[in-house]
Write an enzyme that holds these catalytic residues in place. Structure first.
Site, PDB file in Angstrom:
ATOM      1  N   ASP A  10     -18.525   4.111 -11.091  1.00 57.95           N
ATOM      2  CA  ASP A  10     -19.746   3.775 -11.826  1.00 57.95           C
ATOM      3  C   ASP A  10     -20.616   2.935 -10.880  1.00 57.95           C
ATOM      4  O   ASP A  10     -20.316   2.811  -9.676  1.00 57.95           O
ATOM      5  CB  ASP A  10     -19.417   3.073 -13.158  1.00 57.95           C
ATOM      6  CG  ASP A  10     -18.895   1.648 -12.986  1.00 57.95           C
ATOM      7  OD1 ASP A  10     -18.683   1.212 -11.836  1.00 57.95           O
ATOM      8  OD2 ASP A  10     -18.700   0.974 -14.016  1.00 57.95           O
ATOM      9  N   CYS A  67     -14.503   1.119 -10.487  1.00 53.66           N
ATOM     10  CA  CYS A  67     -15.515   0.482 -11.338  1.00 53.66           C
ATOM     11  C   CYS A  67     -15.511  -1.006 -10.994  1.00 53.66           C
ATOM     12  O   CYS A  67     -15.008  -1.379  -9.931  1.00 53.66           O
ATOM     13  CB  CYS A  67     -15.282   0.771 -12.828  1.00 53.66           C
ATOM     14  SG  CYS A  67     -13.752   0.136 -13.530  1.00 53.66           S
ATOM     15  N   THR A  69     -13.981  -3.805 -12.380  1.00 53.02           N
ATOM     16  CA  THR A  69     -12.625  -4.374 -12.350  1.00 53.02           C
ATOM     17  C   THR A  69     -11.564  -3.329 -12.042  1.00 53.02           C
ATOM     18  O   THR A  69     -10.431  -3.685 -11.706  1.00 53.02           O
ATOM     19  CB  THR A  69     -12.273  -4.966 -13.724  1.00 53.02           C
ATOM     20  OG1 THR A  69     -12.400  -3.910 -14.698  1.00 53.02           O
ATOM     21  CG2 THR A  69     -13.192  -6.119 -14.087  1.00 53.02           C
ATOM     22  N   HIS A 100       7.391   5.283  -6.736  1.00 54.50           N
ATOM     23  CA  HIS A 100       8.068   5.289  -8.037  1.00 54.50           C
ATOM     24  C   HIS A 100       7.325   6.051  -9.126  1.00 54.50           C
ATOM     25  O   HIS A 100       7.965   6.601 -10.024  1.00 54.50           O
ATOM     26  CB  HIS A 100       8.283   3.849  -8.526  1.00 54.50           C
ATOM     27  CG  HIS A 100       9.262   3.077  -7.684  1.00 54.50           C
ATOM     28  ND1 HIS A 100       9.706   1.819  -8.030  1.00 54.50           N
ATOM     29  CD2 HIS A 100       9.899   3.390  -6.524  1.00 54.50           C
ATOM     30  CE1 HIS A 100      10.567   1.388  -7.109  1.00 54.50           C
ATOM     31  NE2 HIS A 100      10.687   2.319  -6.181  1.00 54.50           N
ATOM     32  N   HIS A 135      13.246   8.475 -10.445  1.00 60.97           N
ATOM     33  CA  HIS A 135      11.839   8.235 -10.807  1.00 60.97           C
ATOM     34  C   HIS A 135      11.219   9.476 -11.457  1.00 60.97           C
ATOM     35  O   HIS A 135      10.371   9.358 -12.334  1.00 60.97           O
ATOM     36  CB  HIS A 135      11.046   7.805  -9.576  1.00 60.97           C
ATOM     37  CG  HIS A 135      11.588   6.565  -8.951  1.00 60.97           C
ATOM     38  ND1 HIS A 135      11.605   5.358  -9.600  1.00 60.97           N
ATOM     39  CD2 HIS A 135      12.182   6.352  -7.753  1.00 60.97           C
ATOM     40  CE1 HIS A 135      12.162   4.439  -8.826  1.00 60.97           C
ATOM     41  NE2 HIS A 135      12.531   5.028  -7.696  1.00 60.97           N
TER      42      HIS A 135
HETATM   43  C1  RB5 Z   1     -19.708  -2.364 -15.679  1.00 60.60           C
HETATM   44  O1  RB5 Z   1     -20.529  -3.459 -15.879  1.00 60.60           O
HETATM   45  C2  RB5 Z   1     -18.254  -2.744 -15.863  1.00 60.60           C
HETATM   46  O2  RB5 Z   1     -17.988  -3.024 -17.189  1.00 60.60           O
HETATM   47  C3  RB5 Z   1     -17.352  -1.629 -15.370  1.00 60.60           C
HETATM   48  O3  RB5 Z   1     -17.642  -1.366 -14.043  1.00 60.60           O
HETATM   49  C4  RB5 Z   1     -15.856  -1.872 -15.422  1.00 60.60           C
HETATM   50  O4  RB5 Z   1     -15.521  -3.068 -14.793  1.00 60.60           O
HETATM   51  C5  RB5 Z   1     -15.226  -1.696 -16.719  1.00 60.60           C
HETATM   52  O5  RB5 Z   1     -14.002  -1.840 -16.889  1.00 60.60           O
END
Ligand code: RB5
Length: 144
Positions: A10, A67, A69, A100, A135
């Site tokens: 994203d 993304c 996080t 694994h 596994h």
């Molecule tokens: C986008 O702002 C953020 O929410 C997305 O990149 C991600 O971290 C969601 O889990």
């Protein structure tokens, strides 16, 4: 043997995606970028689901999702049967999730890790083979 790798992000993962594409270009790999194409805000499930369905549909492929996080992409990709998406912030987890879990999608947090760490994680994830044996029995239980 992996024949192709898909990559998608994203907006929050866009910068790291573009960087990793350059890193992957130096390797003997076919890479397909599924977007997004700039830092304008988009919805990560659209990109995560598309990549996950492509990987699930072709055993010879793997994917990298990014993304902010890595959590949203992980939740999305792991909804698709046959996908084993692994959010990694350091190389040991990347190695163990290949050994694994036969991880077929690597997930990174573009707002969490730096570029050098992303390279290290990606390198070990690409080069480590699944151990099989006990596994595989455990993976079979996930799909049942
Ligand atoms: C986008 O702002 C953020 O929410 C997305 O990149 C991600 O971290 C969601 O889990």
């Amino acid at each position: 043997m992996m024949k192709k790798i898909f990559i998608a992000s994203d907006h929050a993962g866009f910068e790291l995606k573009e960087y990793l594409k350059g890193f992957l270009a130096d390797k003997d790999l076919e890479v397909e970028d599924l977007g997004c194409d700039n830092e304008e805000s988009v919805d990560y499930p659209e990109y995560g689901r598309k990549l996950a369905e492509l990987v699930a549909g072709d055993e010879g492929t793997r994917g990298i999702l990014i993304c902010g996080t890595g959590v949203g992409m992980s939740i999305t990709a792991n909804r698709v049967s046959g996908v084993r998406a692994s959010l990694c912030s350091e190389p040991l987890s990347a190695k163990l999730t290949r050994l694994h879990n036969d991880s077929n999608v690597l997930v990174l947090g573009g707002r969490v890790i730096g570029k050098t760490m992303a390279e290290e994680i990606t390198d070990v994830w690409l080069s480590t083979e699944f151990e099989g044996g006990r596994h595989q029995r455990r993976l079979d239980k996930i799909e049942k």
